[in-house]
Design an enzyme around this catalytic site. Structure first.
Site, PDB file in Angstrom:
ATOM      1  N   CYS A   1      48.054   1.961   6.462  1.00  0.00           N
ATOM      2  CA  CYS A   1      47.312   1.021   5.616  1.00  0.00           C
ATOM      3  C   CYS A   1      47.429   1.384   4.138  1.00  0.00           C
ATOM      4  O   CYS A   1      47.556   0.502   3.286  1.00  0.00           O
ATOM      5  CB  CYS A   1      45.848   0.957   6.051  1.00  0.00           C
ATOM      6  SG  CYS A   1      45.637   0.326   7.734  1.00  0.00           S
ATOM      7  N   ASP A   2      47.367   2.671   3.826  1.00  0.00           N
ATOM      8  CA  ASP A   2      47.638   3.108   2.455  1.00  0.00           C
ATOM      9  C   ASP A   2      49.030   2.659   2.023  1.00  0.00           C
ATOM     10  O   ASP A   2      49.232   2.181   0.903  1.00  0.00           O
ATOM     11  CB  ASP A   2      47.565   4.635   2.363  1.00  0.00           C
ATOM     12  CG  ASP A   2      46.172   5.149   2.053  1.00  0.00           C
ATOM     13  OD1 ASP A   2      45.454   4.485   1.278  1.00  0.00           O
ATOM     14  OD2 ASP A   2      45.803   6.197   2.576  1.00  0.00           O
TER      15      ASP A   2
END
Length: 419
Positions: A189-190
């Site tokens: 997700c980062d």
């Protein structure tokens, strides 16, 4: 303002007709920490942008302390920091002090991009949010990365990658019916937020060439992650009425498609096309499976995947995964091994692409440094950076001098603790 910016670009040795890389001449003020923001600005610096990493005096980016080697962390050069900050300049600046805000505003006048990943509202409290900076530089592209975005009922929630993995549904789909939910094996997700932000910044800079106008970009880790799930997971739910479930190494869209046991080792096999399935049947010596009523047609085969798997795995016992990979490749059947990270990094394919940059001994580390380059190549030349990750505050004086500060003024800022 546009004329001033173009003049400053020429003073930096870059002209509109002689750019070595696509973002040469772009100046980025990077206020970010940890992963999503630094990975975004790493994409930009590799494409030629000048990235000035603005860090808190004394401590800097939290990732300077992070990583598997405590010795590197003690030097403020943690393994996590090293991965994403090569080619950047580091200056220290206390934005909570009035003089620090003055310095930052002065830098913004000659910047193209401001990048931050604070909790929403932080920059407004500092008096340095987009409306304030836009008044100083109408063409500035301001990009804010956060877990849930600048607005919405969850906007003020603190968030890290695993929090967003849970919110996004990714964890609910990772693993199988017995092991889910599980987090993905890296900070997906980062990473998606970083790539989304870099794309948005590049797009805004392109539009500015014709309009002269900057932009406020609001990147949500949750939004970015969900956007990458659109093709199968979300569309199947919205448009085909099928709720996604964890399937382990199986595929919801094809059969056979997954990880299979061979005579020695595991092998990934993916058959999205009918001709691939038929070629597989021939390669394993089971041509009758092509006309077997349980498996002959794609949709029926998907429904009967549990029946097909043991038949295939029985045939695959005849050879090792390595042997089957070679035979399937020759037959046009997509297949591949399951490698460890060290194995793929040492693979001839990765080596031939030049993905890993090895810098040799770096003085600040006292050891060799290896970092990844970008995930694409340009025909005009490999995007790259020459400088290793910077020491904390290494370029403070140079940046301030470039902004017109005298040595006496810089000394005064140091005495006051501003830098």
């Amino acid at each position: 303002m546009d004329e001033d910016r173009e003049t400053n670009r020429h003073q930096r040795g870059v002209t509109a007709t002689a750019m070595a890389l696509p973002l040469s001449g772009v100046r980025v003020l990077d206020l970010t920490n940890i992963i999503a923001g630094p990975l975004c600005s790493y994409q930009l610096v590799m494409m030629g942008a000048e990235v000035i990493k603005i860090e808190v005096p004394g401590t800097g980016d939290l990732s300077r302390k992070m990583g598997a080697d405590p010795g590197l962390g003690a030097k403020q050069m943690g393994a996590s920091f090293l991965a994403l900050n090569a080619g950047k300049q580091s200056m220290t600046l206390d934005l909570k002090r009035a003089r620090g805000k003055e310095v930052f505003k002065r830098l913004v006048r000659d910047a193209d991009v401001v990048l931050e990943n604070f909790r929403p509202g932080t920059m407004k409290k500092l008096g340095l949010d987009y409306p304030v900076l836009k008044a100083l530089n109408a063409g500035v592209v301001y990009c804010a990365i956060s877990g849930f975005g600048q607005a919405g009922p969850l906007a003020q929630r603190p968030s890290y990658d695993q929090i967003i993995q849970g919110f996004s549904g990714i964890m609910s789909l990772t693993g199988d019916e017995n092991t889910a939910p599980m987090r993905a094996g890296y900070v997906v997700c980062d990473t998606m937020a970083a790539m989304t932000a870099a794309f948005a910044v590049a797009a805004a800079l392109y539009r500015r060439q014709t309009t002269g106008a900057g932009e406020m970009i609001d990147v949500s880790m949750l939004d970015a992650s969900l956007a990458t799930m659109a093709a199968w997971t979300i569309s199947n739910y919205f448009n085909a009425g099928k709720e996604p479930v964890p399937m382990g190494n199986e595929s919801h869209s094809a059969s056979p498609s997954g990880t299979f046991k061979t005579g020695n080792g595991l092998l990934n096999i993916v058959n999205n096309e009918q001709k691939q399935y038929e070629a597989l049947c021939d390669a394993i010596g089971r041509p009758e499976l092509k006309t077997d009523a349980r498996f002959a047609e794609r949709n029926v085969r998907i429904r009967n995947r549990a029946l097909l798997r043991p038949i295939l795995e029985e045939a695959l016992q005849a050879k090792s995964a390595q042997e089957w990979e070679r035979l399937f490749s020759e037959a046009g059947v997509p297949a591949g091994p399951i490698l460890t990270v060290p194995e793929i990094l040492a693979h001839p394919q990765v080596e031939s692409r030049g993905l890993i940059k090895r810098s040799g001994t770096v003085d600040a580390l006292g050891r060799d440094l290896s970092v990844t380059r970008l995930g694409f190549q340009l025909a005009s030349g490999q995007p790259d950076v020459d400088a290793p990750p910077p020491r904390l505050g290494q370029h403070t004086d140079a940046v301030l001098e470039g902004a017109g500060y005298t040595q006496d003024e810089i000394a005064a800022l140091r005495r006051e603790g501003v830098v």
